[in-house]
Design a protein around this motif. Structure first.
Motif, mmCIF file in Angstrom:
data_model
loop_
_atom_site.group_PDB
_atom_site.id
_atom_site.type_symbol
_atom_site.label_atom_id
_atom_site.label_comp_id
_atom_site.label_asym_id
_atom_site.label_seq_id
_atom_site.Cartn_x
_atom_site.Cartn_y
_atom_site.Cartn_z
ATOM 1 N N LEU A 14 33.001 43.763 -6.947
ATOM 2 C CA LEU A 14 33.325 44.212 -5.600
ATOM 3 C C LEU A 14 34.810 44.100 -5.333
ATOM 4 O O LEU A 14 35.455 43.185 -5.809
ATOM 5 C CB LEU A 14 32.605 43.337 -4.563
ATOM 6 C CG LEU A 14 31.105 43.386 -4.527
ATOM 7 C CD1 LEU A 14 30.584 42.274 -3.627
ATOM 8 C CD2 LEU A 14 30.641 44.730 -4.027
ATOM 9 N N SER A 15 35.310 45.028 -4.562
ATOM 10 C CA SER A 15 36.669 44.916 -4.044
ATOM 11 C C SER A 15 36.687 45.592 -2.681
ATOM 12 O O SER A 15 35.798 46.369 -2.350
ATOM 13 C CB SER A 15 37.685 45.568 -4.991
ATOM 14 O OG SER A 15 37.450 46.953 -5.105
ATOM 15 N N LEU A 34 27.532 38.294 8.722
ATOM 16 C CA LEU A 34 27.277 39.689 8.379
ATOM 17 C C LEU A 34 26.596 39.772 7.024
ATOM 18 O O LEU A 34 26.524 38.795 6.283
ATOM 19 C CB LEU A 34 28.594 40.470 8.325
ATOM 20 C CG LEU A 34 29.470 40.435 9.567
ATOM 21 C CD1 LEU A 34 30.827 41.065 9.267
ATOM 22 C CD2 LEU A 34 28.795 41.127 10.731
ATOM 23 N N MET A 35 26.128 40.960 6.702
ATOM 24 C CA MET A 35 25.641 41.276 5.364
ATOM 25 C C MET A 35 25.992 42.734 5.082
ATOM 26 O O MET A 35 26.181 43.519 6.020
ATOM 27 C CB MET A 35 24.143 41.048 5.239
ATOM 28 C CG MET A 35 23.297 41.978 6.093
ATOM 29 S SD MET A 35 21.530 41.707 5.953
ATOM 30 C CE MET A 35 21.174 42.346 4.342
ATOM 31 N N VAL A 63 19.436 43.824 -5.087
ATOM 32 C CA VAL A 63 20.144 42.794 -5.838
ATOM 33 C C VAL A 63 21.439 42.425 -5.114
ATOM 34 O O VAL A 63 22.196 43.312 -4.703
ATOM 35 C CB VAL A 63 20.493 43.318 -7.255
ATOM 36 C CG1 VAL A 63 21.247 42.275 -8.050
ATOM 37 C CG2 VAL A 63 19.239 43.772 -7.981
ATOM 38 N N CYS A 64 21.684 41.131 -4.973
ATOM 39 C CA CYS A 64 22.951 40.660 -4.420
ATOM 40 C C CYS A 64 23.962 40.623 -5.565
ATOM 41 O O CYS A 64 23.750 39.937 -6.565
ATOM 42 C CB CYS A 64 22.785 39.283 -3.799
ATOM 43 S SG CYS A 64 24.308 38.669 -3.047
ATOM 44 N N ILE A 65 25.063 41.376 -5.419
ATOM 45 C CA ILE A 65 26.040 41.446 -6.510
ATOM 46 C C ILE A 65 27.296 40.630 -6.221
ATOM 47 O O ILE A 65 28.247 40.675 -6.985
ATOM 48 C CB ILE A 65 26.423 42.901 -6.840
ATOM 49 C CG1 ILE A 65 27.053 43.597 -5.637
ATOM 50 C CG2 ILE A 65 25.222 43.655 -7.368
ATOM 51 C CD1 ILE A 65 27.696 44.925 -5.983
ATOM 52 N N GLY A 66 27.306 39.915 -5.113
ATOM 53 C CA GLY A 66 28.457 39.092 -4.790
ATOM 54 C C GLY A 66 28.659 39.022 -3.294
ATOM 55 O O GLY A 66 27.727 39.235 -2.526
ATOM 56 N N ASP A 67 29.893 38.718 -2.928
ATOM 57 C CA ASP A 67 30.181 38.657 -1.504
ATOM 58 C C ASP A 67 31.562 39.239 -1.216
ATOM 59 O O ASP A 67 32.412 39.322 -2.095
ATOM 60 C CB ASP A 67 30.066 37.221 -0.976
ATOM 61 C CG ASP A 67 31.121 36.304 -1.557
ATOM 62 O OD1 ASP A 67 32.266 36.339 -1.080
ATOM 63 O OD2 ASP A 67 30.796 35.553 -2.496
ATOM 64 N N VAL A 68 31.729 39.634 0.023
ATOM 65 C CA VAL A 68 33.008 40.128 0.526
ATOM 66 C C VAL A 68 33.346 39.261 1.731
ATOM 67 O O VAL A 68 32.563 39.196 2.684
ATOM 68 C CB VAL A 68 32.922 41.612 0.945
ATOM 69 C CG1 VAL A 68 34.240 42.087 1.534
ATOM 70 C CG2 VAL A 68 32.523 42.476 -0.228
ATOM 71 N N ASN A 69 34.470 38.563 1.665
ATOM 72 C CA ASN A 69 34.877 37.633 2.732
ATOM 73 C C ASN A 69 33.786 36.607 3.035
ATOM 74 O O ASN A 69 33.618 36.195 4.174
ATOM 75 C CB ASN A 69 35.251 38.381 4.006
ATOM 76 C CG ASN A 69 36.737 38.685 4.074
ATOM 77 O OD1 ASN A 69 37.432 38.603 3.067
ATOM 78 N ND2 ASN A 69 37.209 39.040 5.238
ATOM 79 N N PHE A 71 30.497 37.093 2.810
ATOM 80 C CA PHE A 71 29.249 37.707 3.271
ATOM 81 C C PHE A 71 28.596 38.458 2.112
ATOM 82 O O PHE A 71 29.252 39.230 1.411
ATOM 83 C CB PHE A 71 29.511 38.647 4.446
ATOM 84 C CG PHE A 71 30.190 37.954 5.602
ATOM 85 C CD1 PHE A 71 29.543 36.938 6.296
ATOM 86 C CD2 PHE A 71 31.468 38.299 5.978
ATOM 87 C CE1 PHE A 71 30.157 36.294 7.350
ATOM 88 C CE2 PHE A 71 32.099 37.659 7.033
ATOM 89 C CZ PHE A 71 31.442 36.647 7.722
ATOM 90 N N GLU A 72 27.284 38.256 1.938
ATOM 91 C CA GLU A 72 26.564 38.831 0.807
ATOM 92 C C GLU A 72 26.605 40.355 0.814
ATOM 93 O O GLU A 72 26.533 40.986 1.864
ATOM 94 C CB GLU A 72 25.100 38.384 0.840
ATOM 95 C CG GLU A 72 24.925 36.902 0.600
ATOM 96 C CD GLU A 72 23.488 36.456 0.742
ATOM 97 O OE1 GLU A 72 22.662 37.195 1.317
ATOM 98 O OE2 GLU A 72 23.184 35.349 0.263
ATOM 99 N N PHE A 73 26.700 40.910 -0.391
ATOM 100 C CA PHE A 73 26.690 42.360 -0.592
ATOM 101 C C PHE A 73 25.509 42.693 -1.489
ATOM 102 O O PHE A 73 25.453 42.273 -2.648
ATOM 103 C CB PHE A 73 27.992 42.834 -1.239
ATOM 104 C CG PHE A 73 28.179 44.315 -1.164
ATOM 105 C CD1 PHE A 73 29.099 44.857 -0.294
ATOM 106 C CD2 PHE A 73 27.431 45.173 -1.965
ATOM 107 C CE1 PHE A 73 29.278 46.236 -0.221
ATOM 108 C CE2 PHE A 73 27.593 46.542 -1.895
ATOM 109 C CZ PHE A 73 28.521 47.069 -1.017
#
Length: 91
Positions: A14-15, A34-35, A63-69, A71-73
């Motif tokens: 993620l970016s 957030l999500m 599938v959760c592939i990581g987080d941004v700030n 928060f799960e993505f």
């Protein structure tokens, strides 16, 4: 097992642009946790979407592939092997 986690730590899936990060910060200040979710397919769901945490019901196989700030993505399992995801805008 430790090697698996070491390899996964080095893979960045993620970016987000600076503008997206600023918007996420503003939204989290207003709405709390957030999500994010991105569906496969051909319609509006193919763009990253932002929800209040718990405001979107995940499906079996998402599938959760990581987080941004922090928060799960989550993504549709069909997107899991399509490469990296960059958030430049949110819907």
């Amino acid at each position: 097992m430790a090697l698996y986690f070491l390899i996964m730590e080095k893979i960045k899936r993620l970016s987000a642009s600076q503008a997206a990060l600023e918007l996420i910060e503003m939204l989290s200040g207003k709405f709390g946790d957030l999500m994010f979710y991105q569906a496969g397919g051909c319609c509006e769901g193919t763009q990253p979407q932002c929800f209040e945490k718990g405001g979107f019901y995940l499906r079996y196989g998402d599938v959760c592939i990581g987080d941004v700030n922090g928060f799960e993505f989550w993504v549709d399992k069909d997107l899991l092997n399509t490469g990296n995801i960059h958030i430049s805008r949110l819907m």
